[in-house]
Design a protein around this motif. Structure first.
Motif, short mmCIF file in Angstrom:
data_model
loop_
_atom_site.label_atom_id
_atom_site.label_comp_id
_atom_site.label_asym_id
_atom_site.label_seq_id
_atom_site.Cartn_x
_atom_site.Cartn_y
_atom_site.Cartn_z
N THR A 205 -25.69 117.50 27.51
CA THR A 205 -24.73 118.48 26.99
C THR A 205 -25.41 119.60 26.21
OG1 THR A 205 -24.41 117.17 24.97
CG2 THR A 205 -22.90 116.75 26.83
N SER A 206 -26.73 119.70 26.33
CA SER A 206 -27.42 120.73 25.56
C SER A 206 -28.77 121.05 26.20
CB SER A 206 -27.63 120.27 24.11
OG SER A 206 -28.53 119.17 24.07
N ASP A 233 -26.12 123.60 22.10
CA ASP A 233 -25.11 122.80 22.77
C ASP A 233 -24.25 123.67 23.69
OD1 ASP A 233 -23.09 124.06 21.23
OD2 ASP A 233 -23.31 122.59 19.62
N SER A 234 -23.34 123.04 24.40
CA SER A 234 -22.56 123.73 25.42
C SER A 234 -21.60 124.76 24.86
CB SER A 234 -21.78 122.72 26.26
OG SER A 234 -20.93 121.94 25.42
#
Length: 239
Positions: A205-206, A233-234
């Motif tokens: 997610t990152s 991060d997203s």
């Protein structure tokens, strides 16, 4: 010139860009390499080399005069009266002090000239990087030379008015009367980062950017080593 700069930047972005998510797009570039290719840099470097050569010529002349005076003193010291001996010693000490002052002033003047010549060039390059980044939809721009971000843009708003930097300098106070000379000599006020290696790691997610770098000034040894890890991060958050 502007088109040439943008072409170089765009080429770097095209090959190094990666999508972090639908909201965040990350690009990285070696700004120093870009600056070094600019004609203005070549012209500025020539001026700096000419100035440095002039300084070195004068310094060599001063050192030769000092060496001649020291050799004469060493050879004839036993023949001097006490008054002449003391005068010769003082003369040699003053010559040595003048050389030291000249070296200090020369370093400061050369640094000032370098900044006056290079700052506008760096500004021009950074403006081009930001323009191409905006044109191609990049949210963040990471400088692989410094190990820091040169642009942080979100929803069309730029959050940096200049590239990020690590700063260990603070204005001296009255209590720093003596130690501030040591700070100046160590060039804490001129320290900057230099990244030696940078890698990008994809997470679920990152994305992590890891840079091994140092903090140092141009003419002194490195002051500290830094291992920086930037996690994006997203949602675009940087940790």
């Amino acid at each position: 010139m502007k088109n040439t700069i943008k072409w170089i930047v765009l080429l770097a972005f095209t090959f190094t860009a990666m999508g972090v998510s639908a909201q965040v797009k990350l690009g990285h570039i070696d700004a120093q390499k870009l600056v070094s290719t600019m004609p203005e840099t070549i012209a500025a470097q020539k001026q700096l080399e000419e100035k440095q050569a002039e300084i070195e010529k004068e310094l060599t002349n001063m050192q030769e005069q000092f060496q001649a005076k020291a050799t004469e003193y060493s050879k004839n010291a036993k023949t001097y009266s006490d008054v002449v001996l003391a005068a010769k010693q003082q003369e040699i000490q003053e010559m040595e002090q003048r050389i030291m002052r000249f070296q200090q002033i020369a370093v400061e003047n050369l640094q000032k000239t370098r900044e006056e010549l290079m700052n506008p060039i760096v500004t021009k390059a950074m403006d081009a990087i930001k323009a191409v980044g905006k044109e191609n939809g990049f949210t963040y721009i990471y400088d692989k030379r410094t190990g820091l971000f040169s642009s942080l843009c979100c929803e069309g708003r730029e959050y940096l008015d200049r590239p990020m930097e690590l700063n260990i300098w603070r204005a001296p106070t009255d209590n720093d009367m003596y130690v501030k000379l040591e700070w100046k000599r160590a060039q804490y006020d001129r320290a900057g980062t230099r990244a030696y290696t940078t890698c990008v790691r994809k997470r679920r997610t990152s994305v992590e950017i890891v840079s091994s770098m140092s903090l140092s000034a141009d003419t002194v040894q490195r002051m500290m080593d830094v291992n920086a890890v930037w996690a994006i991060d997203s949602s675009g958050g940087i940790h």
